[in-house]
Write a protein that holds these residues in place. Structure first.
Motif, PDB file in Angstrom:
ATOM      1  N   GLY A   1      -4.607  24.782  18.474  1.00  0.00           N
ATOM      2  CA  GLY A   1      -3.450  25.612  18.794  1.00  0.00           C
ATOM      3  C   GLY A   1      -2.122  24.951  18.502  1.00  0.00           C
ATOM      4  N   GLN A   2      -2.136  23.630  18.235  1.00  0.00           N
ATOM      5  CA  GLN A   2      -0.852  22.963  18.015  1.00  0.00           C
ATOM      6  C   GLN A   2      -0.716  22.341  16.637  1.00  0.00           C
ATOM      7  OE1 GLN A   2       0.338  20.333  21.168  1.00  0.00           O
ATOM      8  NE2 GLN A   2      -0.280  21.846  22.696  1.00  0.00           N
ATOM      9  N   GLY A   3      -1.832  22.013  16.021  1.00  0.00           N
ATOM     10  CA  GLY A   3      -1.709  21.448  14.685  1.00  0.00           C
ATOM     11  C   GLY A   3      -2.508  20.185  14.482  1.00  0.00           C
ATOM     12  N   THR A   4      -2.394  19.669  13.273  1.00  0.00           N
ATOM     13  CA  THR A   4      -3.193  18.522  12.869  1.00  0.00           C
ATOM     14  C   THR A   4      -2.293  17.486  12.213  1.00  0.00           C
ATOM     15  OG1 THR A   4      -5.020  20.040  12.445  1.00  0.00           O
ATOM     16  CG2 THR A   4      -5.219  17.846  11.507  1.00  0.00           C
TER      17      THR A   4
ATOM     18  N   GLY B   1       0.808  -1.215   0.000  1.00  0.00           N
ATOM     19  CA  GLY B   1       0.000   0.000   0.000  1.00  0.00           C
ATOM     20  C   GLY B   1       0.838   1.260   0.000  1.00  0.00           C
ATOM     21  N   LEU B   2       0.136   2.363   0.129  1.00  0.00           N
ATOM     22  CA  LEU B   2       0.801   3.673   0.137  1.00  0.00           C
ATOM     23  C   LEU B   2       0.227   4.485   1.278  1.00  0.00           C
ATOM     24  CD1 LEU B   2       1.202   5.770  -3.125  1.00  0.00           C
ATOM     25  CD2 LEU B   2       1.230   6.779  -0.887  1.00  0.00           C
ATOM     26  N   GLU B   3       1.137   5.093   2.030  1.00  0.00           N
ATOM     27  CA  GLU B   3       0.685   5.853   3.190  1.00  0.00           C
ATOM     28  C   GLU B   3       0.887   7.348   2.965  1.00  0.00           C
ATOM     29  OE1 GLU B   3       1.762   5.019   7.685  1.00  0.00           O
ATOM     30  OE2 GLU B   3       3.150   6.451   6.781  1.00  0.00           O
ATOM     31  N   LEU B   4      -0.141   8.105   3.269  1.00  0.00           N
ATOM     32  CA  LEU B   4      -0.050   9.569   3.222  1.00  0.00           C
ATOM     33  C   LEU B   4      -0.048  10.075   4.647  1.00  0.00           C
ATOM     34  CD1 LEU B   4      -2.941  10.674   0.801  1.00  0.00           C
ATOM     35  CD2 LEU B   4      -0.546  10.329   0.224  1.00  0.00           C
ATOM     36  N   LYS B   5       0.845  11.010   4.934  1.00  0.00           N
ATOM     37  CA  LYS B   5       0.801  11.641   6.257  1.00  0.00           C
ATOM     38  C   LYS B   5       0.869  13.142   6.052  1.00  0.00           C
ATOM     39  CE  LYS B   5       3.909   9.836   8.932  1.00  0.00           C
ATOM     40  NZ  LYS B   5       4.746   9.257   9.974  1.00  0.00           N
ATOM     41  N   ALA B   6      -0.111  13.832   6.547  1.00  0.00           N
ATOM     42  CA  ALA B   6      -0.124  15.294   6.413  1.00  0.00           C
ATOM     43  C   ALA B   6       0.025  15.883   7.805  1.00  0.00           C
ATOM     44  CB  ALA B   6      -1.423  15.765   5.769  1.00  0.00           C
ATOM     45  N   GLU B   7       1.085  16.660   8.004  1.00  0.00           N
ATOM     46  CA  GLU B   7       1.331  17.239   9.327  1.00  0.00           C
ATOM     47  C   GLU B   7       1.458  18.742   9.222  1.00  0.00           C
ATOM     48  OE1 GLU B   7       3.891  13.501  11.134  1.00  0.00           O
ATOM     49  OE2 GLU B   7       4.881  15.391  10.660  1.00  0.00           O
ATOM     50  N   ASP B   8       0.769  19.430  10.109  1.00  0.00           N
ATOM     51  CA  ASP B   8       0.936  20.887  10.119  1.00  0.00           C
ATOM     52  C   ASP B   8       0.956  21.403  11.547  1.00  0.00           C
ATOM     53  OD1 ASP B   8      -1.738  21.891  11.069  1.00  0.00           O
ATOM     54  OD2 ASP B   8      -2.448  20.831   9.291  1.00  0.00           O
ATOM     55  N   GLN B   9       1.438  22.631  11.696  1.00  0.00           N
ATOM     56  CA  GLN B   9       1.466  23.287  13.016  1.00  0.00           C
ATOM     57  C   GLN B   9       0.458  24.426  13.025  1.00  0.00           C
ATOM     58  OE1 GLN B   9       5.043  22.403  12.064  1.00  0.00           O
ATOM     59  NE2 GLN B   9       4.431  20.608  13.233  1.00  0.00           N
ATOM     60  N   GLY B  10      -0.656  24.200  12.354  1.00  0.00           N
ATOM     61  CA  GLY B  10      -1.670  25.248  12.236  1.00  0.00           C
ATOM     62  C   GLY B  10      -2.522  25.363  13.492  1.00  0.00           C
ATOM     63  N   PRO B  11      -3.651  26.056  13.365  1.00  0.00           N
ATOM     64  CA  PRO B  11      -4.504  26.291  14.537  1.00  0.00           C
ATOM     65  C   PRO B  11      -5.227  25.027  15.034  1.00  0.00           C
ATOM     66  CG  PRO B  11      -5.530  27.157  12.550  1.00  0.00           C
ATOM     67  CD  PRO B  11      -4.149  26.732  12.162  1.00  0.00           C
ATOM     68  N   GLY B  12      -5.178  23.943  14.248  1.00  0.00           N
ATOM     69  CA  GLY B  12      -5.873  22.736  14.673  1.00  0.00           C
ATOM     70  C   GLY B  12      -7.351  22.800  14.341  1.00  0.00           C
ATOM     71  N   ILE B  13      -8.028  21.684  14.536  1.00  0.00           N
ATOM     72  CA  ILE B  13      -9.456  21.620  14.220  1.00  0.00           C
ATOM     73  C   ILE B  13     -10.221  21.506  15.535  1.00  0.00           C
ATOM     74  CG2 ILE B  13     -11.239  20.290  13.036  1.00  0.00           C
ATOM     75  CD1 ILE B  13      -8.948  19.276  11.166  1.00  0.00           C
ATOM     76  N   ALA B  14     -11.108  22.445  15.763  1.00  0.00           N
ATOM     77  CA  ALA B  14     -11.797  22.504  17.050  1.00  0.00           C
ATOM     78  C   ALA B  14     -12.756  21.327  17.212  1.00  0.00           C
ATOM     79  CB  ALA B  14     -12.540  23.826  17.184  1.00  0.00           C
TER      80      ALA B  14
END
Lengths: 289, 155
Positions: free
Chosen positions: B136-139, B86-99
């Protein structure tokens, strides 16, 4: 008797300038070097030379970290960078020109040090070097900025080239979309299309998506907005060229193109568009017999 | 030092992991193109590769729009015997996060006046999907597409 460095430099000014000009114009046959025989480039080099020389004569012990942006020297350096932009194949020319001057000056300063026998030998050489580092940084930044501007201008004109609105038939327009549809491009496509619809009083617009590599929610949203706007101007839209994979993906995403007429191929889309305005394409034999 | 290049080169150009920095809209299509290339190299079908590419563009454009950027990791999943699973996608950010994750995964909900089917759509396009977000930390989103989807996983 010993002479001071400024006196020494002043005395050898003409000799050094001639040496620099000769060395530069013989160094290369392309780009800036090729044009350096022209009076204009000679003039620029001469002004640069005098500016740099006068700076070195009055140079303080602790020079400021950068060049003064508004000094005449910077004006000339900018001119040099702009001149270079016309010869993109030899991007390093202005830097080479400055480095050759540095080399020349270092040589002469060394001669002076030898003749005068002053003790703080390294200091003067370091000063020349540091000064030229600033010049090199300034020229480099300028060239990069010019290139960046050039690239963004090019991508703008590419965008214009790649969004043609074609008049397929009386009152039928074709908008073939090719490549990436981002926010800027979508806005431009819509502008062009609406203008063409109004001008040609188009009743049908065929939007072909064969050349769009991936249709995701943001591309779909852009296309929907374009379709809505076209409808407000009285043009019906036939959407063509969505690949089987694309169709499957759109349904999984949950995107519905509602009551838009869709056809698998451009050919079927054109047939549909003709049907809407009451025309059709038939074989010639039918009428001949 | 000259030597057998195959000793040092990865087994296949499509078989090495990629980390793609996302800073704006222009990186989204680049990431999607890379994801599609990797999926095709790994032997996914055209439709599967299209799904992976579209999911990638949804996740990365979310990062570009909502989080001001982030990083996308693409990783082939390879069994011990060397077969691609398979193939794995990982999306990481340091944005505001999802409430509210549940709300964000609801079709038609968007805070940026978009269609609101990006996240739920991407989860439908992939076989496995997990999301962790700290306001506040990311997703961090991890999603997997199996090369041979098991019937039970398909919606």
């Amino acid at each position: 008797m010993t002479v001071s460095l400024p006196q020494f430099l002043q005395a050898h000014r003409d000799e050094m300038l001639a040496e620099w000009l000769a060395e530069w114009s013989s160094s290369s046959a392309v780009g800036l070097a090729a044009t350096s025989s022209t009076a204009q480039t000679r003039h620029v080099m001469q002004t640069l030379f005098d500016e740099i020389l006068s700076q070195l004569m009055v140079a303080p012990q602790d020079p400021p970290p950068g060049l003064d942006e508004h000094a005449p020297l910077c004006k000339h350096l900018r001119h040099l960078a702009a001149e270079q932009a016309r010869h993109p194949e030899v991007a390093t020319d202005p830097m080479r020109m400055m480095f050759s001057l540095r080399h020349l000056l270092l040589r002469h300063v060394s001669t002076w040090i030898r003749e005068a026998g002053t003790t703080p030998v390294a200091e003067h050489l370091v000063q020349v070097n540091r000064y030229f580092d600033q010049i090199a940084l300034f020229v480099f930044n300028n060239i990069i900025n010019l290139r960046d501007r050039h690239i963004s201008e090019q991508s703008l004109s590419l965008m214009e080239l790649s969004t043609p609105v074609l008049r397929l038939w009386h009152r039928i327009l074709l908008l073939p979309l090719v490549g990436i549809i981002d926010t800027g491009r979508a806005r431009q496509v819509t502008d062009h299309l609406l203008e063409a619809i109004a001008r040609h009083e188009a009743r049908v617009t065929v939007i072909d998506l064969t050349g769009v590599p991936i249709i995701d929610t943001s591309v779909a949203q852009h296309i929907m907005k374009t379709i809505d706007a076209a409808r407000l101007l009285g043009s019906r839209v036939v959407l063509t060229g969505i690949s089987p994979e694309g169709a499957q993906t759109l349904t999984k995403l949950g995107i519905r193109f509602g009551d838009v007429i869709c056809r698998a191929t451009l050919r079927a889309g054109i047939a549909e568009a003709l049907l809407i305005i009451g025309k059709r394409i038939t074989a010639m034999e039918d009428q001949a017999r | 030092m000259p030597g057998d290049p195959s000793l040092h080169a990865p087994p296949h150009p499509g078989h090495c992991s990629l980390a793609i920095p996302i800073t704006g809209e222009r990186d989204v299509m680049h990431a999607a193109r890379k994801a599609r290339q990797m999926a095709e190299h790994l032997g996914f079908s055209r439709a599967q590769a299209y799904h992976v590419a579209t999911a990638t563009s949804e996740l990365t454009s979310n990062m570009a729009v909502h989080a001001g950027g982030g990083t996308l990791h693409l990783r082939p999943l390879i069994d011990t015997d060397g077969t691609v699973t398979g193939l794995e996608l990982k999306a990481e950010d340091q944005g505001p996060g999802i409430a509210d994750l549940e709300l964000a995964m609801t079709d038609g909900y968007s805070t940026a006046r978009r269609l609101g089917c990006g996240l739920p759509g991407a989860s439908r396009l992939m076989d496995e999907f997990s999301i962790r977000s700290t306001p506040g930390q990311g997703t961090r989103i991890k999603a997997i597409k199996w090369r041979h989807s098991r019937p039970a996983d398909r919606s």
